[in-house]
Write an enzyme that holds these catalytic residues in place. Structure first.
Site, mmCIF file in Angstrom:
data_model
loop_
_atom_site.group_PDB
_atom_site.id
_atom_site.type_symbol
_atom_site.label_atom_id
_atom_site.label_comp_id
_atom_site.label_asym_id
_atom_site.label_seq_id
_atom_site.Cartn_x
_atom_site.Cartn_y
_atom_site.Cartn_z
ATOM 1 N N TYR A 148 0.864 -1.181 0.000
ATOM 2 C CA TYR A 148 0.000 0.000 0.000
ATOM 3 C C TYR A 148 0.895 1.223 0.000
ATOM 4 O O TYR A 148 1.598 1.486 0.968
ATOM 5 C CB TYR A 148 -0.898 -0.035 1.231
ATOM 6 C CG TYR A 148 -1.941 1.066 1.314
ATOM 7 C CD1 TYR A 148 -2.239 1.898 0.245
ATOM 8 C CD2 TYR A 148 -2.642 1.254 2.483
ATOM 9 C CE1 TYR A 148 -3.213 2.883 0.337
ATOM 10 C CE2 TYR A 148 -3.612 2.245 2.604
ATOM 11 C CZ TYR A 148 -3.893 3.045 1.527
ATOM 12 O OH TYR A 148 -4.848 4.036 1.627
ATOM 13 N N LYS A 187 -1.377 -1.396 -4.146
ATOM 14 C CA LYS A 187 -2.407 -0.365 -4.188
ATOM 15 C C LYS A 187 -1.633 0.946 -4.187
ATOM 16 O O LYS A 187 -1.014 1.304 -3.201
ATOM 17 C CB LYS A 187 -3.321 -0.436 -2.973
ATOM 18 C CG LYS A 187 -4.298 0.728 -2.895
ATOM 19 C CD LYS A 187 -5.101 0.707 -1.609
ATOM 20 C CE LYS A 187 -5.980 1.952 -1.503
ATOM 21 N NZ LYS A 187 -6.783 1.945 -0.263
ATOM 22 N N ILE A 235 -8.626 -0.563 -5.083
ATOM 23 C CA ILE A 235 -8.996 -0.813 -3.699
ATOM 24 C C ILE A 235 -9.497 0.546 -3.248
ATOM 25 O O ILE A 235 -8.725 1.449 -2.955
ATOM 26 C CB ILE A 235 -7.812 -1.338 -2.873
ATOM 27 C CG1 ILE A 235 -7.314 -2.646 -3.485
ATOM 28 C CG2 ILE A 235 -8.226 -1.517 -1.417
ATOM 29 C CD1 ILE A 235 -6.063 -3.209 -2.835
#
Length: 193
Positions: free
Chosen positions: A29, A57, A95
């Protein structure tokens, strides 16, 4: 890792340690707006080659674009307002906080962008864009939880220091969500393309 702003080597160590402790694939992330640290494509690629990190992401447009151009790692969009551009560039999906409001709509936009029905994908994305903007008028996830609570899907509960979205915003979100094409309309639009 939260609140530390580590170096690239420290970030690599962190994800490698998580990977060693898990028997599941990990999604990296990258959210420099919250962490104050930017990941390089090289670090992401190294993690995906040497650990169980399987995708990213990415909130940073530059990193998303670089990784998509290289085409070696699955890239998910972490910036809801960039979802359509990401889908059109070949991204795997998102996401997304906003997609919780209407997952069917976001899935349709992705399918349409992948099948070169870009005008229709753009029409649907432009319809949902005002809701996306409204969902980020207060810190995430307060507005989203207010919207989902209005629909009876969850309780509007947050951990402090987050506070519930103001009622005026909750009403605005409800109106914006109600104005979106229905699920049946979206299905008909997809069939007619």
């Amino acid at each position: 890792p939260c609140y530390l702003q580590p170096s690239e080597a420290g970030i690599h160590w962190h994800y490698a340690t998580l990977s060693d402790a898990s028997d599941r694939p990990i999604v990296i992330y990258d959210v420099p707006g919250r962490t104050g640290v930017r990941l390089s494509a090289g670090t992401v690629e190294s993690l995906c080659e040497t650990t169980s990190c399987a995708a990213i992401k990415a909130c940073d447009a530059g990193l998303r674009g670089e990784l998509l151009a290289q085409g070696r790692i699955p890239v998910f969009c972490g910036d809801d307002t960039a979802f359509l551009a990401h889908a059109m560039a070949g991204g795997q999906g998102a996401i997304s906080a906003s997609a919780h409001a209407r997952p069917d709509l976001f899935a349709a936009i992705l399918r349409l962008a992948r099948t070169d029905a870009v005008p229709l994908a753009r029409e649907l994305f432009n319809a949902v864009l005002p809701l996306i903007h409204a969902l980020f008028q207060e810190p995430n996830p307060a507005p989203l939880k207010a919207l989902l609570a209005q629909a009876g899907r969850i309780h509007d509960e947050l951990r402090r220091p987050l506070t519930p979205a103001p009622r005026t915003l909750a009403r605005q979100l409800h109106a914006l969500a109600a104005a979106l094409p229905s699920r049946d309309q979206v299905r008909r639009m997809e069939r007619q393309r």
